[in-house]
Motif scaffolding. Structure first.
Motif, PDB file in Angstrom:
ATOM      1  N   ASP A   1       6.374  -9.243   1.541  1.00 19.82           N
ATOM      2  CA  ASP A   1       7.730  -8.674   1.649  1.00 19.82           C
ATOM      3  C   ASP A   1       7.806  -7.213   1.204  1.00 19.82           C
ATOM      4  N   LEU A   2       6.709  -6.483   1.333  1.00 16.73           N
ATOM      5  CA  LEU A   2       6.645  -5.052   0.982  1.00 16.73           C
ATOM      6  C   LEU A   2       7.009  -4.772  -0.476  1.00 16.73           C
ATOM      7  N   LYS A   3       6.784  -5.753  -1.343  1.00 18.72           N
ATOM      8  CA  LYS A   3       7.074  -5.560  -2.772  1.00 18.72           C
ATOM      9  C   LYS A   3       6.205  -4.458  -3.376  1.00 18.72           C
ATOM     10  N   LEU A   4       4.962  -4.375  -2.936  1.00 17.95           N
ATOM     11  CA  LEU A   4       4.067  -3.351  -3.476  1.00 17.95           C
ATOM     12  C   LEU A   4       4.331  -1.994  -2.821  1.00 17.95           C
ATOM     13  N   ALA A   5       4.433  -1.976  -1.509  1.00 20.70           N
ATOM     14  CA  ALA A   5       4.640  -0.714  -0.785  1.00 20.70           C
ATOM     15  C   ALA A   5       5.926  -0.021  -1.228  1.00 20.70           C
ATOM     16  N   SER A   6       6.934  -0.797  -1.581  1.00 15.86           N
ATOM     17  CA  SER A   6       8.191  -0.183  -2.027  1.00 15.86           C
ATOM     18  C   SER A   6       8.008   0.568  -3.345  1.00 15.86           C
ATOM     19  N   ARG A   7       6.949   0.289  -4.066  1.00 14.77           N
ATOM     20  CA  ARG A   7       6.606   1.003  -5.309  1.00 14.77           C
ATOM     21  C   ARG A   7       5.511   2.041  -5.077  1.00 14.77           C
ATOM     22  N   ASP A   8       5.091   2.193  -3.813  1.00 22.42           N
ATOM     23  CA  ASP A   8       3.981   3.063  -3.437  1.00 22.42           C
ATOM     24  C   ASP A   8       2.659   2.543  -4.009  1.00 22.42           C
ATOM     25  N   TRP A   9       2.532   1.222  -4.035  1.00 19.93           N
ATOM     26  CA  TRP A   9       1.309   0.547  -4.469  1.00 19.93           C
ATOM     27  C   TRP A   9       0.622  -0.005  -3.229  1.00 19.93           C
TER      28      TRP A   9
ATOM     29  N   GLU B   1      -9.278  -8.442 -13.077  1.00 20.78           N
ATOM     30  CA  GLU B   1      -8.414  -8.730 -14.221  1.00 20.78           C
ATOM     31  C   GLU B   1      -7.422  -7.587 -14.461  1.00 20.78           C
ATOM     32  N   SER B   2      -7.893  -6.361 -14.329  1.00 20.42           N
ATOM     33  CA  SER B   2      -7.031  -5.194 -14.507  1.00 20.42           C
ATOM     34  C   SER B   2      -5.949  -5.137 -13.423  1.00 20.42           C
ATOM     35  N   ILE B   3      -6.334  -5.462 -12.196  1.00 19.32           N
ATOM     36  CA  ILE B   3      -5.374  -5.489 -11.091  1.00 19.32           C
ATOM     37  C   ILE B   3      -4.304  -6.546 -11.351  1.00 19.32           C
ATOM     38  N   ALA B   4      -4.731  -7.736 -11.735  1.00 18.58           N
ATOM     39  CA  ALA B   4      -3.785  -8.829 -12.012  1.00 18.58           C
ATOM     40  C   ALA B   4      -2.848  -8.455 -13.160  1.00 18.58           C
ATOM     41  N   ASP B   5      -3.381  -7.828 -14.217  1.00 18.80           N
ATOM     42  CA  ASP B   5      -2.552  -7.414 -15.352  1.00 18.80           C
ATOM     43  C   ASP B   5      -1.481  -6.416 -14.923  1.00 18.80           C
ATOM     44  N   LYS B   6      -1.848  -5.451 -14.084  1.00 20.83           N
ATOM     45  CA  LYS B   6      -0.900  -4.427 -13.621  1.00 20.83           C
ATOM     46  C   LYS B   6       0.218  -5.073 -12.786  1.00 20.83           C
ATOM     47  N   ILE B   7      -0.144  -5.972 -11.898  1.00 24.73           N
ATOM     48  CA  ILE B   7       0.834  -6.643 -11.044  1.00 24.73           C
ATOM     49  C   ILE B   7       1.745  -7.538 -11.871  1.00 24.73           C
ATOM     50  N   ARG B   8       1.164  -8.311 -12.789  1.00 25.09           N
ATOM     51  CA  ARG B   8       1.973  -9.171 -13.668  1.00 25.09           C
ATOM     52  C   ARG B   8       2.890  -8.327 -14.547  1.00 25.09           C
ATOM     53  N   GLY B   9       2.370  -7.212 -15.066  1.00 22.82           N
ATOM     54  CA  GLY B   9       3.154  -6.347 -15.941  1.00 22.82           C
ATOM     55  C   GLY B   9       4.368  -5.751 -15.238  1.00 22.82           C
ATOM     56  N   ALA B  10       4.293  -5.649 -13.918  1.00 22.93           N
ATOM     57  CA  ALA B  10       5.415  -5.119 -13.138  1.00 22.93           C
ATOM     58  C   ALA B  10       6.385  -6.221 -12.731  1.00 22.93           C
ATOM     59  N   GLY B  11       6.073  -7.452 -13.138  1.00 21.86           N
ATOM     60  CA  GLY B  11       6.945  -8.576 -12.808  1.00 21.86           C
ATOM     61  C   GLY B  11       6.849  -9.033 -11.355  1.00 21.86           C
ATOM     62  N   LEU B  12       5.748  -8.763 -10.724  1.00 24.39           N
ATOM     63  CA  LEU B  12       5.575  -9.151  -9.321  1.00 24.39           C
ATOM     64  C   LEU B  12       4.763 -10.433  -9.193  1.00 24.39           C
TER      65      LEU B  12
END
Length: 83
Positions: free
Chosen positions: A31-39, A72-83
């Motif tokens: 649902d473009l959750k990442l792209a909307s953050r420029d991720w 692990e770093s990728i997962a932490d960043k995504i979780r930290g953003a509440g996604l």
């Protein structure tokens, strides 16, 4: 045509010829959750990568990007953003 000629001329001047590298990217975004953050979350040749604006930058104003390739770093960043 002019650009191709310029590049061909530069290639002849190099001590070693330009080489072609082939890789496969698959991008993931629900649902473009990442792209909307420029991720940008991708898998390149079996390696996960996350590209996001560097600290202090957001979206179109980002001057630099942070790239992570440890799962692990990728997962932490995504979780930290509440996604």
């Amino acid at each position: 045509e002019e650009t191709a000629a310029i590049l061909a001329g530069l290639e002849k001047q190099l001590t070693c010829p330009l080489k072609t590298k082939v890789f496969t990217d698959s991008y993931f975004d629900e649902d473009l959750k990442l792209a909307s953050r420029d991720w940008w979350l991708r898998r390149r040749d079996q390696v996960w990568e996350l590209k996001s604006p560097a600290q202090g930058g957001t979206g179109a104003t980002a001057a630099a990007y942070e790239e992570r390739n440890q799962e692990e770093s990728i997962a932490d960043k995504i979780r930290g953003a509440g996604l």
